[in-house]
Write a protein that holds these residues in place. Structure first.
Motif, PDB file in Angstrom:
ATOM      1  N   UNK A  29       0.847  -1.194   0.000  1.00  0.00           N
ATOM      2  CA  UNK A  29       0.000   0.000   0.000  1.00  0.00           C
ATOM      3  C   UNK A  29       0.878   1.238   0.000  1.00  0.00           C
ATOM      4  N   UNK A  30       0.706   2.050  -1.007  1.00  0.00           N
ATOM      5  CA  UNK A  30       1.516   3.259  -1.147  1.00  0.00           C
ATOM      6  C   UNK A  30       0.626   4.490  -1.134  1.00  0.00           C
ATOM      7  N   UNK A  31       1.206   5.600  -0.731  1.00  0.00           N
ATOM      8  CA  UNK A  31       0.482   6.862  -0.763  1.00  0.00           C
ATOM      9  C   UNK A  31       0.392   7.359  -2.205  1.00  0.00           C
ATOM     10  N   UNK A  32      -0.737   7.920  -2.623  1.00  0.00           N
ATOM     11  CA  UNK A  32      -0.817   8.491  -3.972  1.00  0.00           C
ATOM     12  C   UNK A  32       0.134   9.669  -4.112  1.00  0.00           C
ATOM     13  N   UNK A  33       0.822   9.750  -5.244  1.00  0.00           N
ATOM     14  CA  UNK A  33       1.827  10.805  -5.419  1.00  0.00           C
ATOM     15  C   UNK A  33       1.609  11.641  -6.678  1.00  0.00           C
ATOM     16  N   UNK A  45      11.489  10.866 -10.077  1.00  0.00           N
ATOM     17  CA  UNK A  45      11.240  10.119  -8.844  1.00  0.00           C
ATOM     18  C   UNK A  45       9.798   9.628  -8.801  1.00  0.00           C
ATOM     19  N   UNK A  46       8.871  10.471  -9.227  1.00  0.00           N
ATOM     20  CA  UNK A  46       7.468  10.068  -9.237  1.00  0.00           C
ATOM     21  C   UNK A  46       7.238   8.900 -10.198  1.00  0.00           C
ATOM     22  N   UNK A  47       7.922   8.909 -11.319  1.00  0.00           N
ATOM     23  CA  UNK A  47       7.723   7.863 -12.325  1.00  0.00           C
ATOM     24  C   UNK A  47       8.038   6.482 -11.787  1.00  0.00           C
ATOM     25  N   UNK A  48       9.130   6.355 -11.018  1.00  0.00           N
ATOM     26  CA  UNK A  48       9.496   5.017 -10.545  1.00  0.00           C
ATOM     27  C   UNK A  48       8.472   4.496  -9.533  1.00  0.00           C
ATOM     28  N   UNK A  49       7.835   5.394  -8.797  1.00  0.00           N
ATOM     29  CA  UNK A  49       6.818   4.939  -7.841  1.00  0.00           C
ATOM     30  C   UNK A  49       5.486   4.668  -8.521  1.00  0.00           C
TER      31      UNK A  49
END
Length: 231
Positions: free
Chosen positions: A15-19, A212-216
């Motif tokens: 579960x990840x935070x939306x970025x 950085x956003x792309x990899x997540x």
């Protein structure tokens, strides 16, 4: 006869935070800060071309200030607007960084090298602010995409940011506006070089946020690999 044998279920995505939304805001305000500094540079050129009035600089010394010309007054307004843009940009950028840092901890399963205190104080404490903020962003990328090279824009962003700080008129350690006006009359090139560094840092910062956003987003969007801009 092996129809009853089912392949093992894939491991659930943590579960990840939306970025994506935070990244879009960070990109927008980095662009706004860059535009604000470009406008500031235009006004400094106008001051240099117009030349210092016969009455001297706005700050006459010993606490005495002469009335501002209309161009000087507008520069004060431009500087104030740029300061607000930079402050909001800093807040939005830190909110994005907090989100991706949280996700990096979840993905890597290990504690960040720098505690949450350094996420904010690392930008303000002298000497520490020369490397800790860059280290936090680099760690986020490495923990989110182990083995991948850091984006080149990371070092470009950080070098330009440090130049902006060292110049004395960057986003954090600004001179008094009247003193900057006096410098625009006598030595505009250093001011313009500093402005160029800040504008370049804003542009490179946009690239860092996107990378950085792309990899997540690979994990948030079900393993899709982004080759273009994710935000």
């Amino acid at each position: 006869m092996n129809d009853h044998i089912r392949p093992p279920a894939p491991a659930p995505t943590p579960a990840l935070r939306p970025v994506r939304g935070a990244a879009r805001l960070a990109v927008a305000f980095l662009a706004l800060a860059g535009v604000a500094w470009a406008v500031r540079a235009v006004w400094e050129i106008r001051l240099a071309v117009t030349g210092e009035p016969a009455s001297g600089p706005p700050d006459q010394g010993e606490g005495v200030h002469r009335p501002l010309t209309s161009l000087e007054d507008l520069y004060h307004q431009v500087g104030t607007a740029g300061g607000f843009a930079a402050a909001i940009c800093a807040i939005v950028f830190l909110l994005w960084l907090d989100s991706v840092r949280d996700n990096a901890r979840t993905l890597s399963g290990k504690q960040p090298r720098y505690s949450g205190f350094w996420l904010y104080a690392g930008w303000l404490i002298p000497l520490a602010n020369l490397w800790i903020p860059r280290g936090i962003v680099a760690d986020v990328h490495q923990d989110s995409a182990p083995g991948e090279r850091l984006p080149r824009s990371l070092n470009v962003w950080w070098v330009l940011w440090l130049i902006g700080l060292a110049s004395g008129v960057g986003l954090m350690y600004g001179d008094d506006t009247d003193k900057i006006i006096a410098r625009a009359y006598t030595d505009p090139w250093m001011l313009l070089a500093s402005d160029a560094a800040v504008i370049g840092a804003a542009v490179a910062g946009i690239s860092v946020v996107r990378a950085v956003t792309a990899v997540q987003l690979r994990y948030l969007d079900g393993g899709v690999r982004y080759n273009g801009s994710p935000v």
